[in-house]
Design an enzyme around this catalytic site. Structure first.
Site, PDB file in Angstrom:
ATOM      1  N   GLU A 176      11.372  24.615  -8.268  1.00  0.00           N
ATOM      2  CA  GLU A 176      12.279  23.859  -9.156  1.00  0.00           C
ATOM      3  C   GLU A 176      11.908  24.094 -10.622  1.00  0.00           C
ATOM      4  OE1 GLU A 176      12.830  19.768  -7.848  1.00  0.00           O
ATOM      5  OE2 GLU A 176      13.797  20.447  -6.004  1.00  0.00           O
ATOM      6  N   GLU A 235      14.027  23.246   0.709  1.00  0.00           N
ATOM      7  CA  GLU A 235      13.994  21.774   0.749  1.00  0.00           C
ATOM      8  C   GLU A 235      15.367  21.273   1.147  1.00  0.00           C
ATOM      9  OE1 GLU A 235      12.242  19.708  -2.583  1.00  0.00           O
ATOM     10  OE2 GLU A 235      10.694  21.255  -2.806  1.00  0.00           O
TER      11      GLU A 235
HETATM   12  O1  AHR Z   1      10.527  16.756  -1.540  1.00  0.00           O
HETATM   13  C1  AHR Z   1      10.272  15.929  -2.640  1.00  0.00           C
HETATM   14  C2  AHR Z   1      10.498  16.622  -3.971  1.00  0.00           C
HETATM   15  O2  AHR Z   1      11.848  16.935  -4.116  1.00  0.00           O
HETATM   16  C3  AHR Z   1       9.801  17.948  -4.162  1.00  0.00           C
HETATM   17  O3  AHR Z   1       8.491  17.811  -4.588  1.00  0.00           O
HETATM   18  C4  AHR Z   1      10.626  18.597  -5.237  1.00  0.00           C
HETATM   19  O4  AHR Z   1      10.589  19.994  -5.177  1.00  0.00           O
HETATM   20  C5  AHR Z   1      12.009  18.020  -5.018  1.00  0.00           C
HETATM   21  O5  AHR Z   1      12.584  17.576  -6.180  1.00  0.00           O
END
Ligand code: AHR
Length: 505
Positions: free
Chosen positions: A175, A306
């Site tokens: 990110e 994710e």
């Molecule tokens: O999964 C929780 C968080 O969500 C992670 O650390 C981040 O990459 C995302 O914003």
């Protein structure tokens, strides 16, 4: 009763469903690592070298293909040298992203690699671009994967590991548009090229480098990265700097400021969740379309590293720990996501649910020495034969497919199918909160032998498992399959997930 037909041509094979679509994610966040995977060698909870054995056993039953670590946002403030050597001598740090708590670095590189070995899963290491250096990342790769003799090899050996490990999946930041450095896409693309250059392939360990990609529908980010993927004109045969590009997508029932409770929700909240889960299909199509322009041969993978539901934390828990319950609603989000993944199998190389234990849409919830399998866990288990199977297209028609909710038309039936080792597996979700649906499986091209089926459902969408009631939402045998001239007919109860498997005759 609304009905639908699912036409499946058993003899027309689609792309392979990469087993890494069933991947996992463990971050130093809340009780995911400490208390979840790791209890330490002195714990009364049975462990091997500090790693919880009940967690290992539960995850082994899912055949988990890979585990992403150490973050997430945490990855971009993690300095790997703080997590090697004698534990009592490791420096601690503050985990500023997640609860502002002290991190003692007792779970580091060697512990993570031991965990992967116990799980039989491939490591996916996410390197620090946001606050690290190129040298730091380059040396971590060397420490892990180089054989022979070198400064990092000597350091690894001094810490008790003679042989190099094999590490394929390597994340270049996380990110970078947000917690990983608040960069512009152009700058992030340049850094991806720079860091990737120094993440070397040592010996026959070939890295699959994953550049930090977009959030949601930010196709411009993907385009900027894809434009910079290789150095056209620099070499006779351009080599890609990175082999994969990530994207993150979370399912919410509302805005970030009002995500709502994991267990207290109404039918409107539920259908908003279904709509949000369905939206992933369009988002993957959008990113894939952009990637097709720059990589028509589809050599670069899209990596959804994710995904999952994100609700308000459970009342009374640390807001920075992201601990949430997991209901039948979460399970149906997972089953719908897998159908979408299977349809995108040609471009989607990997997906990692966030996260495996005690954080967001978890497989497992621990509390002291108790361990509960969540409804989402059961979807992973019921679907595991799709891993590395050949996908089969499912063509749905009929009046049970859609439902008008408010001013939105929602697709209410979801399905996918695959074939592996001479057997077909069909996954079906009826997302309707109230109505059952009669589904005919019109199986063409080959005949099948004796089918069997399992169902995951519960009285209420809000139902979930807890230490005293661990089987409220658990798979049961489903005996409602009726053979017909066309194939098989079954009635899917409201809010249910059913898998049908049958040997190919
Ligand atoms: O999964 C929780 C968080 O969500 C992670 O650390 C981040 O990459 C995302 O914003």
């Amino acid at each position: 009763m609304p009905n639908a037909t699912a036409v499946i041509n058993l003899d027309i094979e689609g792309p392979r469903i990469n087993r890494h679509l069933y991947g996992h994610f463990a971050e130093h966040l809340g009780r995911c690592i400490y208390g979840g995977f790791w209890v330490g060698e002195d714990s009364p909870i049975p462990n091997e070298g500090g790693i919880r054995l009940d967690v290992v056993e539960a995850l082994r039953a899912l055949d988990i293909p890979n585990l992403r670590w150490p973050g997430g946002c945490f990855a971009d403030e993690y300095h790997w040298r703080d997590g090697i050597g004698p534990r009592e001598q490791r420096p601690s740090m503050v985990n500023t992203h997640w609860g502002d708590v002290e991190e003692n670095n007792h779970f580091g590189t060697h512990e993570f690699m031991a965990l992967c070995e116990l799980l039989g899963a491939e490591p996916y290491i996410s390197g620090n671009v946001g606050s690290g250096t190129v040298r730091e990342m380059s040396e971590w790769v060397e420490y892990l994967t180089r054989d022979g003799d070198s400064p990092m090899v000597r350091l690894r050996r001094a810490n008790g590991r003679e042989e190099p490990w094999r590490v394929k999946f390597w994340g270049i930041g996380n990110e970078t548009w947000g917690c990983g450095g608040n960069m512009r896409a152009e700058y992030s693309a340049d850094l991806a090229r720079q860091y990737a250059t120094y993440c070397r392939d040592h010996g026959d360990n070939k890295l699959y480098r994953i550049a930090s990609g977009a959030s949601d529908a930010d196709y411009k980010w993907t385009e900027t990265l894809m434009q910079q993927i290789s150095c056209f004109g620099c070499e006779a045969t351009p080599k890609n700097f990175f082999q994969g590009l990530s994207v993150h997508y979370y399912t919410l029932a509302g805005p970030w400021e009002a995500k709502g409770s994991a267990t207290v929700f109404d039918t409107d909240d539920y259908y908003r969740t279904v709509a949000a889960a369905r939206r992933l299909d369009r988002i993957l199509t959008g990113h894939s379309t952009v990637m097709d322009v720059y990589d028509p041969g589809r050599t670069v993978g899209l990596v959804l590293d994710e995904w999952g539901t994100w609700w308000d934390v459970e009342p009374g828990t640390n807001p920075g720990f992201l601990f949430q319950q997991n209901t039948l609603r979460d399970a149906l989000v997972a089953s719908t996501h897998f159908d979408i993944f299977h349809r995108h199998a040609a471009r989607l190389h990997m997906a990692n649910i966030a996260q495996t234990v005690n954080v967001l849409q978890a497989m497992l919830l621990t509390d002291g020495d108790s361990l509960v399998l969540t409804p989402t866990y059961h979807v992973f288990e019921m679907n595991k034969a799709h891993q590395d199977a050949t996908s089969l297209a499912v063509h749905l028609r009929g009046d049970a497919l859609r439902r008008t909710v408010g001013d939105t038309e929602l697709e209410i039936l979801s399905a996918s199918a695959s074939v592996k080792d001479g057997a077909v597996l069909i996954s079906l979700s009826n997302l309707d909160a109230e109505e059952a649906a009669e589904v005919t499986l019109d199986l063409r091209g080959r005949s099948v032998g004796e089918p069997s089926a399992r169902i995951l459902t519960a009285g209420r969408l809000q139902d979930h498992n807890a230490p005293g009631t661990p089987e409220t939402v658990a798979p049961r045998p489903f005996d409602g399959l009726k053979p017909t001239d066309q194939g098989l007919t079954l009635t899917l109860p409201p809010h249910s997930f059913v898998t049908v498997s049958a040997p190919l005759a």
